[in-house]
Structure formats: C-alpha cells, structure tokens
Motif scaffolding. Structure first.
Motif, PDB file in Angstrom:
ATOM      1  N   UNK A  38      10.062 -50.111  11.443  1.00 16.87           N
ATOM      2  CA  UNK A  38       8.654 -49.852  11.109  1.00 16.87           C
ATOM      3  C   UNK A  38       8.409 -48.440  10.568  1.00 16.87           C
ATOM      4  N   UNK A  77       7.260 -57.174  22.217  1.00 17.89           N
ATOM      5  CA  UNK A  77       8.139 -58.122  21.539  1.00 17.89           C
ATOM      6  C   UNK A  77       8.675 -57.558  20.229  1.00 17.89           C
ATOM      7  N   UNK A  78       9.831 -58.060  19.842  1.00 15.88           N
ATOM      8  CA  UNK A  78      10.460 -57.622  18.600  1.00 15.88           C
ATOM      9  C   UNK A  78      11.154 -58.779  17.922  1.00 15.88           C
ATOM     10  N   UNK A  97      11.253 -55.645  13.424  1.00 15.08           N
ATOM     11  CA  UNK A  97       9.791 -55.628  13.384  1.00 15.08           C
ATOM     12  C   UNK A  97       9.278 -55.557  14.814  1.00 15.08           C
ATOM     13  N   UNK A  98       8.421 -54.600  15.070  1.00 19.10           N
ATOM     14  CA  UNK A  98       7.694 -54.551  16.334  1.00 19.10           C
ATOM     15  C   UNK A  98       6.404 -53.789  16.080  1.00 19.10           C
ATOM     16  N   UNK A  99       5.507 -53.870  17.031  1.00 16.43           N
ATOM     17  CA  UNK A  99       4.202 -53.223  16.891  1.00 16.43           C
ATOM     18  C   UNK A  99       4.275 -51.825  17.498  1.00 16.43           C
ATOM     19  N   UNK A 100       4.102 -50.803  16.664  1.00 17.77           N
ATOM     20  CA  UNK A 100       4.152 -49.430  17.183  1.00 17.77           C
ATOM     21  C   UNK A 100       2.879 -49.035  17.922  1.00 17.77           C
ATOM     22  N   UNK A 101       1.799 -49.775  17.704  1.00 25.88           N
ATOM     23  CA  UNK A 101       0.488 -49.360  18.229  1.00 25.88           C
ATOM     24  C   UNK A 101       0.482 -49.093  19.736  1.00 25.88           C
ATOM     25  N   UNK A 102       0.997 -49.992  20.579  1.00 26.72           N
ATOM     26  CA  UNK A 102       0.943 -49.687  22.026  1.00 26.72           C
ATOM     27  C   UNK A 102       1.817 -48.491  22.420  1.00 26.72           C
ATOM     28  N   UNK A 107       2.303 -45.839  20.438  1.00 24.60           N
ATOM     29  CA  UNK A 107       1.496 -44.685  20.025  1.00 24.60           C
ATOM     30  C   UNK A 107       0.390 -44.416  21.048  1.00 24.60           C
TER      31      UNK A 107
END
Lengths: 122, 122
Positions: free
Chosen positions: B37, B88-89, B106-111, B113
């Motif tokens: 990401x 999750x990834x 792919x994973x969500x960096x938002x949490x 951050x």
C-alpha cells in the motif's frame, strides 16, 4: 477445473467494472453479508449503498488474478478512480445457488481519506 | 490440482504467521519486487524492512482462502495485531524456481494510522 463460484464472481466483477452496476446486483443475494474495511454490512440494500457510489468514481480496472472452487472465489484487481489513481482490491466471495451470499473486500482506505481531506481543504 | 506456487506461498505464510520470519525469508527471492500500500519495494532487504516489523506486532492469524496455479498464488487471511484487533490482508505471489519473485499485498492502513495517532496523542 470448473468453478461455479468463480463463474458468478467473474460475472459480477465484469458487470460492476463495466459500469453496469444494476446487472452486478443481480448476482447479489438479498441477505448478503459483506465484510468491508469500514465494517459489516447486511443485506443487498446496504451493499448497494457501499459499492454503488464506488462504481460512480471508477474510471478503469484490471483483473490481476482469479481463482475459485465449488463455493468460494478469490479475486485481486486494480482499479483507477477519480480521486485515487491506483486502488487495488481483493475479494473473497461465497456463492450459493448462483448468488453471492458473503463477500469480504480488502482495500486501503488511506488514499481515499487523503483525497477527501485534500478536497475538503481546497 | 497441484500448485507449485501455492506450496511455496503457504510455506512462506505458515512461517511468518508462525513467528518464524527468518524461515519465511528463505522463500523470498533476492530480487523480489513487492507492491505494498505504501508503494513499490525492491529487493529482499527492503522487503524484510517492511514485513519484519509487522511480524513483531502479530498476535494471531487465520487463513481464509488460498488458491494457486503453476506460477501464481492468491491468499486472503485475517490477522490480529497489538495495535489493530482485526487486520485482514490479501497477497498475490508470483513464484519462480521455488522463490517468491513478486508479491502484491493489500491491506487497509487506516486502522494502523489511527492507532499510531492515538498512541502519539496519549
């Protein structure tokens, strides 16, 4: 190897990436459960409210990999959107009787949050 | 269906989720290209600098789906980490001669951050 789940997943994928979201929704079960980065969504209308707006900002896509078996499909793709040039995603789809009953989607919200913040500050 | 790529991908996955990161690195090609990401990483040392710290905060994991063919594997998993309860990834791995030469994650960096910001503000 034939995969009924992959057939449905690819039909759904081709529909929404082809800007035919209403056709995509015909593959979605009424009681779909969607696990998205923002949380759990239940039912086709909640799912529509999540994916519909995304298809409105979609400008391109490419399928990177797609596999499946009898009940499960796994896709990875890249998308181009108006706010974010490259926004890859991955989906695990559970299919029953030709409909997607569960969909887990992973993507990075960070660039979307940044674009929204930049737009708000402009 | 046997999949040489999936065999390597699962060995790599089991090693790093089992907190044996050095064993995991034995499946990584010296010239690996990783699409993360945060951007593109080239070479095993850059990859080590990215994945190594993540394995340090890992407290649990579960493999959700795994498929592959001759050269490509696709995995989706959930992880539990110290700062983020569910992260999750998904990974698409290209394997050549028993080594991972390309890995798209792919994973969500938002949490992550958000957890970092909360820790900094504490």
């Amino acid at each position: 190897m034939t995969s009924p789940a992959l057939d449905v997943a690819l039909s759904y994928h081709q529909a929404w990436t082809g800007k035919n979201f209403e056709k995509a929704m015909t593959y979605v079960a009424d009681d779909i459960v969607c696990h998205a980065p923002s949380g759990r969504l239940e039912g086709a209308e909640a799912f529509r409210g999540f994916m519909g707006p995304f298809t409105q900002i979609l400008t391109g896509s490419s399928l990177l990999a797609a596999f499946g078996d009898e009940t499960t499909a796994l896709l990875m793709y890249d998308t181009a959107t108006i706010p974010v040039a490259s926004a890859p995603g991955a989906e695990m789809l559970t299919v029953r009787e030709g409909k997607i009953v569960e969909l887990r989607i992973i993507f990075d919200r960070t660039p979307f949050d940044a674009a929204r913040a930049a737009a708000a500050g402009a």
